[in-house]
Design an enzyme around this catalytic site. Structure first.
Site, short mmCIF file in Angstrom:
data_model
loop_
_atom_site.label_atom_id
_atom_site.label_comp_id
_atom_site.label_asym_id
_atom_site.label_seq_id
_atom_site.Cartn_x
_atom_site.Cartn_y
_atom_site.Cartn_z
N ASP A 61 21.29 76.04 -31.55
CA ASP A 61 21.43 77.34 -31.31
C ASP A 61 21.97 77.92 -30.09
O ASP A 61 22.22 77.13 -28.93
CB ASP A 61 20.01 78.02 -31.35
CG ASP A 61 18.99 77.23 -30.66
OD1 ASP A 61 19.13 76.23 -30.22
OD2 ASP A 61 18.04 77.81 -30.20
N GLU A 77 16.13 75.73 -29.68
CA GLU A 77 15.69 75.13 -28.28
C GLU A 77 15.96 76.26 -27.52
O GLU A 77 14.86 76.52 -26.42
CB GLU A 77 16.81 74.34 -27.93
CG GLU A 77 16.60 73.56 -26.44
CD GLU A 77 16.88 74.41 -25.14
OE1 GLU A 77 16.63 74.28 -24.15
OE2 GLU A 77 17.78 75.41 -25.57
#
Length: 468
Positions: A105, A172
């Site tokens: 991400d 994350e």
């Protein structure tokens, strides 16, 4: 005169490691692959319901089609939350595996700043000897670099003796629940890795103290906690305010907390870092660090001059959000502030709460955590075999760099691997200046093709050396 040891204790340099060579690969193709990955909008929004989940599916399909040899060598598990866990089995099951990590991400682009970018933020533009776009540094550069290395190794017929796990979290940037789930899966399977490596630090080319390159390998990271300070009050009309409103009570409490900072302490990974840099610098710097019993006040004043440097030496306090009345002429019945803490390894969330309570004294405020705090990570070894392999692979790419451990002041997914790994390290072999490091999460994020090549070579050497 009392003289302290000025060199970091037990700091191995990896000179006893025989490095495997990086296999051949097509750099131009690798650059195009990073460009393509940057165009896939795996954006972690603060509210997960805003995420475009199809983009993660698109990335997974793209990885499988782009890296067929690596996918043939490894088994792939897609967890329900879209976190990826790959496993390349080793030929010797008695050998502890390694874990390599990079998350999928990226953070959003701040609304209204798209026009400030030199190239569109999700274009993956290849220009000026770099790949431009959100995530090219954090962390798709690492993700694609790992797959390029694994694909090259698999294509060359590499067969690891030691197993390889690749863990790629999906969130994350929004809490790391994916890495937590991946660690739980590995723990249930009885995995105990010899080391884990993830993002976190890099090769800084203009390092303070030495004004030159340093290979900065993160051996720990700070904890994370957000404190909510709440002042409750009767409320009412702003034309008839009492002597103290909820907002004024809140403001005084926030200032009291912020004005009582945690002191700088010369200890932990930060101390190991300045010891290594001082040993390289020599002269009065080396002398001052070696004699901290005398020069500690001076050193602390110098460290305090730079917030980015000082952060490695104390728990930081950052008031970030305020909330009061929904209307300008209404006294709020409840006023709130959020204060974000990054907790040094020698402190804990209990220390943070105790200090905040002492600072506000008898002020009429309530203190509570927004979410359960995340305590500081443990500190990994600088003499283990894992450290030696990483140090050797990093020094091959930057032989002129000073090798030093450091403390990562932000958070990474790798903290979740502590239950399933002997040591956890945080390092990407990108070469950045201090100014360039500021573009991470910012405008005009990009990675130089030279740095990207260094990354692929580093991962290939490290994986082949540690598992071959």
């Amino acid at each position: 005169m009392r003289t302290a040891n000025f060199a970091p204790a037990n700091l191995a340099d990896g000179s006893d490691v025989t490095l495997a060579a990086a296999p051949a690969y097509d750099l131009d193709a690798a650059v195009r692959h990073l460009s393509a990955a940057a165009q896939i909008r795996t954006i972690s929004h603060q509210n997960p319901t805003d995420n475009e989940s199809a983009e993660w599916d698109r990335l997974h399909a793209w990885l499988a089609s782009t890296y067929p040899a690596a996918h043939a060598a490894m088994t792939r598990t897609i967890l329900p939350n879209r976190t990826l866990v790959y496993h390349w089995p080793g030929s010797d099951a008695a050998l502890a595996p390694i874990i390599v990590m990079a998350h999928q991400d990226v953070v959003p682009v701040t609304e209204g700043t798209e026009g400030d970018w030199k190239y569109p933020p999700f274009s993956g533009q290849i220009a000026e000897k770099a790949v431009w776009g959100r995530g090219t540094v954090d962390d798709k550069g690492s993700l694609v670099g790992l797959f390029e290395a694994l694909e090259a190794l698999a294509t060359a017929g590499f067969q690891p003796k030691r197993g390889i796990y690749l863990v790629s979290g999906h969130d994350e940037e929004a809490g790391g629940s994916g890495a937590i789930a991946a660690a739980a899966k590995l723990k249930a399977e009885g995995v105990k890795a010899i080391f884990t490596i993830d993002e976190g630090s890099l090769v800084l080319t203009d390092t303070p103290v030495i004004d030159g390159p340093a290979i900065m390998i993160g051996i720990g990271e700070k904890g994370y906690a957000t404190l909510r300070v709440t002042a409750n009050a009767p409320g009412g009309h702003s034309s008839m305010p009492p002597a103290e409103t909820g907002v004024t009570v809140l403001a005084k409490a926030v200032l009291a907390i912020a004005d009582d900072p945690f002191p700088l302490e010369l200890r932990g990974p930060g101390l190991s870092m300045i010891e290594a840099l001082a040993a390289e610098k020599g002269g009065t710097t080396k002398m001052a660090v070696a004699n901290r019993w005398l020069f500690a006040p001076l050193l602390k004043r110098q460290l305090a001059d730079s917030p980015s440097t000082a952060a490695a030496f104390h728990t930081t306090i950052a008031p970030t959000m305020l909330e009061g009345s929904p209307k300008e002429n209404v006294l709020p019945q409840s006023a709130n502030a959020l204060i974000n803490y990054r907790i040094a390894p020698w402190n804990s969330s209990k220390d943070v709460m105790a200090r905040a309570k002492a600072a506000v004294g008898d002020a009429k405020v309530d203190l509570g955590w927004v979410k359960p705090p995340r305590e500081p990570s443990r500190i990994s070894s600088t003499s283990s075999q894992g450290w030696k392999w990483i140090a050797a692979a990093a020094r091959a790419d930057a032989p002129e760099g000073v090798l030093t451990p450091t403390l990562v002041v932000a958070g990474t997914d790798s903290r979740s691997m502590e239950p399933v790994s002997e040591d956890v390290y945080r390092f990407m072999p990108m070469h950045f200046t201090l100014k360039e490091a500021g573009m991470i999460h910012g405008t005009n994020e990009h990675i130089a093709i030279d740095s990207f090549k260094r990354m692929i070579d580093f991962y290939a050497r490290l994986i082949a050396t540690s598992t071959g």
